[in-house]
Design an enzyme around this catalytic site. Structure first.
Site, PDB file in Angstrom:
ATOM      1  N   HIS A 198      -1.894   0.467   7.459  1.00 36.64           N
ATOM      2  CA  HIS A 198      -2.406   0.497   6.087  1.00 36.64           C
ATOM      3  C   HIS A 198      -2.561   1.928   5.602  1.00 36.64           C
ATOM      4  CE1 HIS A 198      -4.246  -1.045   2.512  1.00 36.64           C
ATOM      5  NE2 HIS A 198      -5.470  -0.614   2.790  1.00 36.64           N
ATOM      6  N   CYS A 247       0.827  -1.216   0.000  1.00 31.40           N
ATOM      7  CA  CYS A 247       0.000   0.000   0.000  1.00 31.40           C
ATOM      8  C   CYS A 247       0.856   1.258   0.000  1.00 31.40           C
ATOM      9  CB  CYS A 247      -0.972   0.013   1.178  1.00 31.40           C
ATOM     10  SG  CYS A 247      -0.179  -0.088   2.790  1.00 31.40           S
TER      11      CYS A 247
END
Length: 424
Positions: free
Chosen positions: A266, A19
């Site tokens: 994340h 990510c």
């Protein structure tokens, strides 16, 4: 870097870890689709439009990462005929030999030469690097042409890793080391595979600095580097709501209303088409920023002894008698502190910053398992930005909202889905 079947402009993330590359690419991709195209049907772009937008985005990130145009731009791809499953049992050259002798893969390789996830995993570290090819181009026009010709590579197996290598080599390993400062800090966590803040900053700003504040700061005689100019897309983090860090205005107020949102593990993307969200700073917003610069721990107040300094920094009347009068008015109970809210109400009662009271917003999370029904789609909603004097109408208390409150302290979110989007 495959687009979702359900949202053609949204990149899908298949595993945890990448990510730190995918979210910045997605943010710049949205910038190019939303603001660099005349068509209003941004959620229904054709495959050809998606291809052009993705390659334009990758070129833009590489241009930003390049420290000096004279050094050129590096592109890493599979060597010709050396994609994992076509070469796993045939090539015996060393990585240095491969780089020197192999040609890059063709611009549109046949389907049978495309690497597969299984064969790439089977290659191992040394074998994987032995089938890579690095090339350098000197001009921006040549870079854009080459990136477009490698569209299949970016979308294929290990496309994220190949693009990461391209950015690192374009930036230069020594330049990255100098900007990170702490050479022991890895760009990617060796245990969990998470990208570092330096890696995110490299993709967002072109500089691999470790911090998110504005400019440089002195700490115990050491100069710590931060962000030095307004970014095209922004960054907000849940860590700020937990008081682990403080994101500066260059990332909080980017050129376009697109923000990468960081949780503990994340990265996702929050965005809007409302350009007034990133308009010039209003007097009240400037006052809030200056006041908070005297409140480094983000307590929401300052010692009354600092009131004169704040008033001077904002070019307000700061004669001693007037400052004493304001101290009495803003601290009627003689607690020795000045609260942010009453300060803004006294000197900047007009809170109109040009931001609409409500506006459409969207949230992107590339992980299937983090989306409703495991479909990677934008979650649509409406944001309400209230003034600090308005009664609080609490809609929820989710990580996404807490993250956004580091920029808009009194934001409320109404999503069109049954559940709020996930930050993780």
């Amino acid at each position: 870097m495959d687009p979702s079947e359900n949202e053609h402009s949204a990149l899908e993330q298949f595993e945890g870890g990448p990510c730190a590359v995918i979210a910045p690419v997605q943010a710049f991709l949205l910038k190019n689709i939303l603001f660099n195209r005349e068509s209003s049907s941004w959620r229904h772009i054709s495959e050809e439009e998606q291809k052009a937008a993705l390659c334009s985005t990758l070129s833009e990130i590489l241009e930003s990462a390049c420290s000096s145009p004279s050094t050129g731009y590096c592109l890493v791809s599979w060597a010709k005929g050396q994609s994992p499953h076509t070469s796993a049992h045939t090539n015996t050259e060393t990585p240095s030999q491969t780089q020197a002798t192999q040609e890059p893969e063709s611009s549109q390789p046949p389907q049978e030469q495309q690497p597969t996830a299984l064969s790439a995993e089977d290659l191992g570290f040394e074998r994987f690097h032995s089938v890579l090819h690095k090339r350098t181009v000197q001009s921006v026009s040549e870079l854009r042409e080459e990136v477009l010709s490698l569209h299949h590579t970016w979308r294929g197996c290990c496309g994220v890793l190949l693009f990461l290598y391209s950015v690192i080599l374009t930036k230069g390993i020594e330049n990255i080391r100098n900007e990170i400062q702490d050479t022991m800090e890895p760009l990617i966590d060796p245990v969990h595979g998470h990208g570092s803040q330096s890696l995110v900053n490299l993709f967002v700003t072109g500089h691999a600095v470790s911090n998110v504040w504005d400019g440089d700061r002195e700490c115990s005689g050491m100069k710590l580097h931060g962000i030095h100019k307004q970014a095209s897309v922004g960054f907000l983090t849940l860590m700020e709501s937990l008081r682990y860090c403080k994101v500066g205005a260059f990332l909080k107020s980017p050129k376009f209303p697109i923000w990468i949102l960081g949780s503990e593990t994340h990265l996702s993307v929050f965005f809007s088409k409302e350009m007034s969200l990133v308009g010039p700073e209003s007097p009240s917003e400037q006052a809030r920023r200056v006041f908070q610069s005297f409140d480094p721990e983000d307590n929401g107040f300052i010692p009354e002894s600092l009131l004169e300094d704040v008033m001077k920094a904002l070019d307000l009347v700061s004669e001693p008698d007037y400052v004493s009068l304001m101290k009495s008015k803003l601290d009627p109970e003689s607690l020795g502190i000045i609260l942010l809210g009453p300060f803004l109400l006294e000197f900047f009662p007009d809170q109109d910053s040009g931001i609409p009271d409500s506006f459409p917003v969207y949230h992107y999370n590339g992980l299937k398992q983090s989306n409703h029904n495991e479909r990677v789609e934008y979650v649509e909603g409406t944001a309400l930005v209230l003034g600090f004097e308005d009664p609080m109408v609490r809609t929820d208390d989710t990580p996404v909202k807490r993250c956004l409150q580091t920029k808009w302290p009194y934001i409320e979110l109404l999503w069109t889905t049954d559940r709020s989007p996930s930050l993780n």
